[in-house]
Enzyme design. Sequence first.
Site, mmCIF file in Angstrom:
data_model
loop_
_atom_site.group_PDB
_atom_site.id
_atom_site.type_symbol
_atom_site.label_atom_id
_atom_site.label_comp_id
_atom_site.label_asym_id
_atom_site.label_seq_id
_atom_site.Cartn_x
_atom_site.Cartn_y
_atom_site.Cartn_z
ATOM 1 N N ASP A 9 0.845 -1.237 0.013
ATOM 2 C CA ASP A 9 -0.085 -0.047 -0.144
ATOM 3 C C ASP A 9 0.824 1.349 -0.088
ATOM 4 O O ASP A 9 1.911 1.466 0.801
ATOM 5 C CB ASP A 9 -0.877 -0.127 1.156
ATOM 6 C CG ASP A 9 -1.894 1.251 1.262
ATOM 7 O OD1 ASP A 9 -2.139 1.737 0.306
ATOM 8 O OD2 ASP A 9 -1.898 1.691 2.591
ATOM 9 N N ASP A 115 -3.725 2.192 -5.525
ATOM 10 C CA ASP A 115 -2.101 2.303 -4.824
ATOM 11 C C ASP A 115 -1.963 0.991 -3.798
ATOM 12 O O ASP A 115 -1.127 1.196 -3.090
ATOM 13 C CB ASP A 115 -2.538 3.745 -3.902
ATOM 14 C CG ASP A 115 -3.261 3.811 -2.828
ATOM 15 O OD1 ASP A 115 -4.492 2.799 -3.061
ATOM 16 O OD2 ASP A 115 -3.140 4.229 -1.826
ATOM 17 N N GLU A 116 -2.629 -0.062 -4.159
ATOM 18 C CA GLU A 116 -2.618 -1.169 -3.635
ATOM 19 C C GLU A 116 -2.546 -2.445 -4.395
ATOM 20 O O GLU A 116 -3.083 -2.235 -5.613
ATOM 21 C CB GLU A 116 -3.858 -1.387 -2.411
ATOM 22 C CG GLU A 116 -3.915 -0.478 -1.490
ATOM 23 C CD GLU A 116 -5.081 -0.733 -0.438
ATOM 24 O OE1 GLU A 116 -4.782 -1.332 0.542
ATOM 25 O OE2 GLU A 116 -6.254 -0.394 -1.133
#
Length: 417
Positions: A9, A115-116
């Site tokens: 993350d 974003d993960e």
Amino acid sequence: MKMIYGLIDMQSFYASCEVAARPEYACWRTEEDSMSDPPLVVAGDPERRSGIVLAATPTAKAKGVANAMTLGEALGMADNLIVVKPRMELYIETSVRIQQVVQTMFPLYEQFSVDEAFFSFPSPSHLFPDPVEAAQELKGTIWDLFRIRCRIGLAPNKWLAKMTNKLAKKDPSGVVWWTEEDIETKLHPLSVFEMWGLKKRAQVLHDFFGARTIGDVAQIPLYDLQHKFGVWGIVIHRWSHGEDHSLINPDSYDAPHKGISHRTTLPRDFYKRDEVAVVIRELLDEVCRRTRVQGQKGRRVGLSLTYANLKGGFSKARTLTTMSDQSKELYPHLMALLDRWWDKSGVRAVSVSLDQLEASSTLQLDLFEDRTKLRELTRTVDEIKSRFGETSIMRAASLKQAGQLLARSKKIGGHFR
């Protein structure tokens, strides 16, 4: 040989992209010290000092700034706050490049959000003798290439990886690894409200069952959980015991959608029904177009309004007797929801959704309307928009002052490029 699952993350992703893209901050930023970042926030309109905070650096958060806070509130907490407009093209491009790095280092990979990403690898093995070292190498590579910090959680399954990822955000090393032996000693003592994915169900577990910790939830009989939550009871029972049978799905982003929605934040509060109706119609047109592109139809249509200052509002849905992907057919149901639930407060954001989707393999005929002709019309409109842009053909109502289509066409993800 066992598989280890990881979740990576990015820290304050939008804000980190902005800081990393500005060379004036490079000389004092370090990977280990997040407080070496400037107090920067990404927000709607710095010049007008309006909008909400989309992302903030740890330095800004240390001053009390939080995501979804109005920019005015944020500026009141930190007079030296650096405010920048969102640049979605930059964030999407950076996201794609980071995801490629993760996939290169761990081929068994699944993108989870912008974003993960989940990844998995066998351990112990020749390639990955030490799971923590493997995660640290990925973490360091992301920093070296993009100057963006990340946190990584490692565990025996995806759900536990999500739990360890939350803890990694507070760990100085940025990496937390749990094994099966850690479930009783590390998972069970955590608060019931720390269980990822439960949302409001955590409050029910606390109030109805008296569960204070995840360990307390693990002691609740499966039958009682099923009686209260239905199928979700089985999921909660498994999670409380640290179990999750879901696998890495590299094609998750290509899977058919279960629901499609579109949302926009308005430049001012709308009080007139006709103004809100224009926005609803625009959003519905886009939802239906995306549904048709996926080759699907939906049975349940939903409307959500958020009131002035982005506080209050409602979210309601209506289940239909037939499947549809046509704005003309769904629009009256949305207006019925508007008239039933809107209390005439100023509207600042509108969202339209269509779910309970299924493959659109058949065409249901109607005695009173030529649906074949309607389908051919929408196909033609879809093709024109696909070739020449979403504003190449639009409703006349979108040219009114309330119309948002022209403004939205200049944005990505609801924000300026």
